[in-house]
Design a protein around this motif. Structure first.
Motif, PDB file in Angstrom:
ATOM      1  N   VAL A  36      -1.904 -14.696  18.586  1.00 21.09           N
ATOM      2  CA  VAL A  36      -1.336 -13.687  19.482  1.00 21.09           C
ATOM      3  C   VAL A  36      -2.367 -13.137  20.451  1.00 21.09           C
ATOM      4  N   THR A  44      -0.156 -14.290  23.549  1.00 19.97           N
ATOM      5  CA  THR A  44       0.100 -13.334  24.636  1.00 19.97           C
ATOM      6  C   THR A  44      -0.981 -13.434  25.705  1.00 19.97           C
ATOM      7  N   HIS A  90       1.714  -8.940  16.312  1.00 20.31           N
ATOM      8  CA  HIS A  90       1.091  -9.802  15.306  1.00 20.31           C
ATOM      9  C   HIS A  90       1.994  -9.990  14.092  1.00 20.31           C
TER      10      HIS A  90
END
Length: 258
Positions: free
Chosen positions: A184, A208, A237
């Motif tokens: 992430v 991300t 997460h």
């Protein structure tokens, strides 16, 4: 490849040992010793560890090597930044309301990302030969549950969550296979980049981040948020990965019904 890549699977390795091996085995005794000191690994001393666990230093060294480290020193020098993810969250008043608001924001953000994807992970998985998820400790329970769901629906999915260095499964993939990295905030993706660069298979990243150097290593990028997420525990997460994989599973289920 950096030798410390296996630190991202250390907790998984240790919990597998205490969950699956006999309580009085040397491995369980040593694993519990390390887990009880996971937030202060650098303070470990091989002499103290051997004495308190009633084993030899050679046994400690073999234990560390079985975890994927060259020696005791390499294991104890694992980055504390990764394990800070698990530390207790700061106090938040009216946490239930706070969490509901965060989840609603995450669902909206993640859904927009998912609906705007040019390619769908479910379709890629359906067409791929071997499907391998590479994950760190953080995403273990969520990805293992996804693995079970996919297997029960006829698609063999493998999850590698420790022992990344020299993994035989990763060294025998072809261009028809698919590796999915879950990272992430990008820390794990950065550490595992050598594995990705060297592999001829198709590569996907669930993340991300906007780091072009890392993203350029992948054939497919799947975002769970439109904004980068900082490397400490957040809704993205935990809940976002579970939600995202639920969407993938639903799409896959629909594909195999057609």
């Amino acid at each position: 490849m950096k030798n410390n890549i296996n630190e991202f699977g250390l907790v998984n390795s240790l919990t597998d040992i205490i969950n699956n091996e006999e309580e009085d085995s040397t491995n369980v005794v040593l694993a519990k010793y390390v887990l009880n000191r996971i937030n202060s690994l650098k303070e470990l001393n091989i002499f103290d560890m051997a004495e308190e666990c009633f084993v030899t230093r050679a046994s400690v060294r073999r234990f560390c090597q079985n975890l994927g480290f060259e020696n005791f020193r390499e294991m104890k020098n694992c980055s504390q930044q990764h394990y800070s993810f698990y530390k207790q969250s700061p106090y938040v008043e009216n946490y239930e309301e706070y969490l509901v608001d965060l989840i609603q924001e995450m669902l909206t953000d993640c859904t927009k990302c998912y609906n705007n994807e040019e390619y769908k992970l479910a379709a890629l998985m359906k067409e791929a030969g071997n499907v391998i998820f590479l994950i760190s400790d953080i995403y273990s329970s969520r990805c293992i549950e996804f693995q079970r769901l996919m297997i029960m629906n006829g698609k063999m999915v493998r999850v590698i969550r420790h022992g990344f260095s020299g993994n035989k499964l990763l060294t025998n993939l072809s261009d028809n296979d698919l590796v999915v990295v879950v990272s992430v905030s990008g820390g794990f993706a950065l550490e595992i980049k050598d594995v990705i660069e060297e592999n001829p298979c198709k590569k996907a990243l669930i993340t991300t981040i906007d780091d072009k150097k890392i993203l350029s290593l992948y054939d497919y990028i799947f975002k769970v948020s439109r904004k980068p997420v900082l490397p400490y525990k957040s809704i993205f997460h935990t809940y976002a990965i579970e939600y995202y994989l639920d969407l993938v599973y639903n799409d896959y289920s629909n594909l195999i019904r057609k």
